[in-house]
Design an enzyme around this catalytic site. Structure first.
Site, short mmCIF file in Angstrom:
data_model
loop_
_atom_site.label_atom_id
_atom_site.label_comp_id
_atom_site.label_asym_id
_atom_site.label_seq_id
_atom_site.Cartn_x
_atom_site.Cartn_y
_atom_site.Cartn_z
N ASP A 107 0.81 -1.00 -0.01
CA ASP A 107 0.18 0.03 -0.11
C ASP A 107 0.95 1.13 0.24
O ASP A 107 1.38 1.45 1.27
CB ASP A 107 -1.03 -0.11 1.14
CG ASP A 107 -1.97 1.03 1.04
OD1 ASP A 107 -3.31 0.60 0.81
OD2 ASP A 107 -1.92 1.91 1.47
N GLY A 111 -16.15 2.69 3.17
CA GLY A 111 -14.19 3.28 3.14
C GLY A 111 -13.46 3.01 2.22
O GLY A 111 -12.67 3.29 2.65
N HIS A 158 -9.97 -5.16 -3.38
CA HIS A 158 -9.16 -5.44 -2.66
C HIS A 158 -9.10 -5.93 -1.96
O HIS A 158 -10.19 -4.90 -0.83
CB HIS A 158 -8.14 -3.98 -2.94
CG HIS A 158 -9.14 -2.82 -2.45
ND1 HIS A 158 -9.16 -2.28 -2.77
CD2 HIS A 158 -8.63 -2.26 -1.17
CE1 HIS A 158 -10.15 -1.19 -2.35
NE2 HIS A 158 -9.28 -0.94 -1.36
N HIS A 165 -7.04 -5.27 1.58
CA HIS A 165 -6.13 -5.22 2.59
C HIS A 165 -5.27 -6.87 3.52
O HIS A 165 -6.21 -6.82 4.73
CB HIS A 165 -6.23 -4.39 3.37
CG HIS A 165 -7.12 -2.97 2.67
ND1 HIS A 165 -6.20 -1.92 2.54
CD2 HIS A 165 -7.86 -2.67 2.46
CE1 HIS A 165 -6.59 -1.17 2.43
NE2 HIS A 165 -7.97 -1.01 2.36
P1 5GP Z 1 -9.63 1.40 0.10
O1 5GP Z 1 -9.92 2.67 0.73
O2 5GP Z 1 -10.43 1.61 -0.97
O3 5GP Z 1 -10.43 0.30 1.00
O4 5GP Z 1 -8.33 1.23 0.11
C1 5GP Z 1 -7.22 1.69 -1.16
C2 5GP Z 1 -5.83 1.97 -0.87
O5 5GP Z 1 -5.35 1.72 -1.36
C3 5GP Z 1 -5.31 2.45 0.48
O6 5GP Z 1 -5.31 2.49 0.85
C4 5GP Z 1 -5.14 3.80 -0.67
O7 5GP Z 1 -3.48 3.62 0.39
C5 5GP Z 1 -4.29 2.50 -1.81
N1 5GP Z 1 -4.17 3.66 -2.88
C6 5GP Z 1 -4.19 3.89 -3.86
N2 5GP Z 1 -3.98 4.36 -4.77
C7 5GP Z 1 -2.82 4.00 -4.47
C8 5GP Z 1 -1.47 3.21 -5.64
O8 5GP Z 1 -1.31 3.99 -6.82
N3 5GP Z 1 -0.76 3.11 -5.55
C9 5GP Z 1 -0.94 2.45 -4.33
N4 5GP Z 1 0.42 0.82 -4.26
N5 5GP Z 1 -1.54 1.73 -3.28
C10 5GP Z 1 -2.70 2.58 -3.58
#
Ligand code: 5GP
Ligand code: ZN
Length: 115
Positions: free
Chosen positions: A30, A94, A101, A103
């Site tokens: 991440d 969130g 994805h 985490h």
């Molecule tokens: P969500 O908030 O949708 O559950 O998680 C999205 C995750 O993707 C976040 O933790 C954010 O830091 C990560 N993220 C967003 N854009 C990128 C990116 O371009 N590269 C990487 N490696 N992580 C990303």
């Protein structure tokens, strides 16, 4: 999907710190880690969220959860002490990136309830 950042990461059109790849999924660090170990595991196929999964995706989800995440947890050194797997879904869940994805978070004690 052409404007999806995670599709682009899966296709290596934009760089990421890949930690695992096979025919079905990729895992990468991440960008803004929330724990010492914070990896995202995504299907290569574009699926918007848990809610968008269909019968046809059962093998994909099973592969990620049964085959990949436990092995990754072991290789990343968090299996023994424990870790968390999270799939944020929708606005109140969130979810900020609309490509499914998981985490994988570990390396510290997690709090409950989550924020
Ligand atoms: P969500 O908030 O949708 O559950 O998680 C999205 C995750 O993707 C976040 O933790 C954010 O830091 C990560 N993220 C967003 N854009 C990128 C990116 O371009 N590269 C990487 N490696 N992580 C990303
Ligand atoms: Zn996508």
């Amino acid at each position: 999907m052409s404007d999806c950042i995670f599709c682009k990461i899966a296709a290596k059109e934009i760089p990421s710190s890949l930690v695992y790849e096979d025919d079905v999924c990729v895992a990468f660090k991440d960008l803004e880690p929330q724990a010492p170990v914070h990896v995202l595991v995504i299907p290569k196929k574009h699926v918007e969220s848990v809610l968008a999964l269909t019968e046809n995706d059962k093998a994909l989800v099973s592969h990620i959860l049964v085959d990949v995440i436990p092995k990754l947890a072991k290789s990343l050194g968090v299996a023994e002490k424990g870790f968390r797997v999270v799939a944020n879904t929708g606005a109140e869940g969130g979810q900020s990136v609309k490509h499914l994805h998981f985490h994988l978070l570990g390396g510290r004690s997690m709090q409950w309830p989550p924020g």
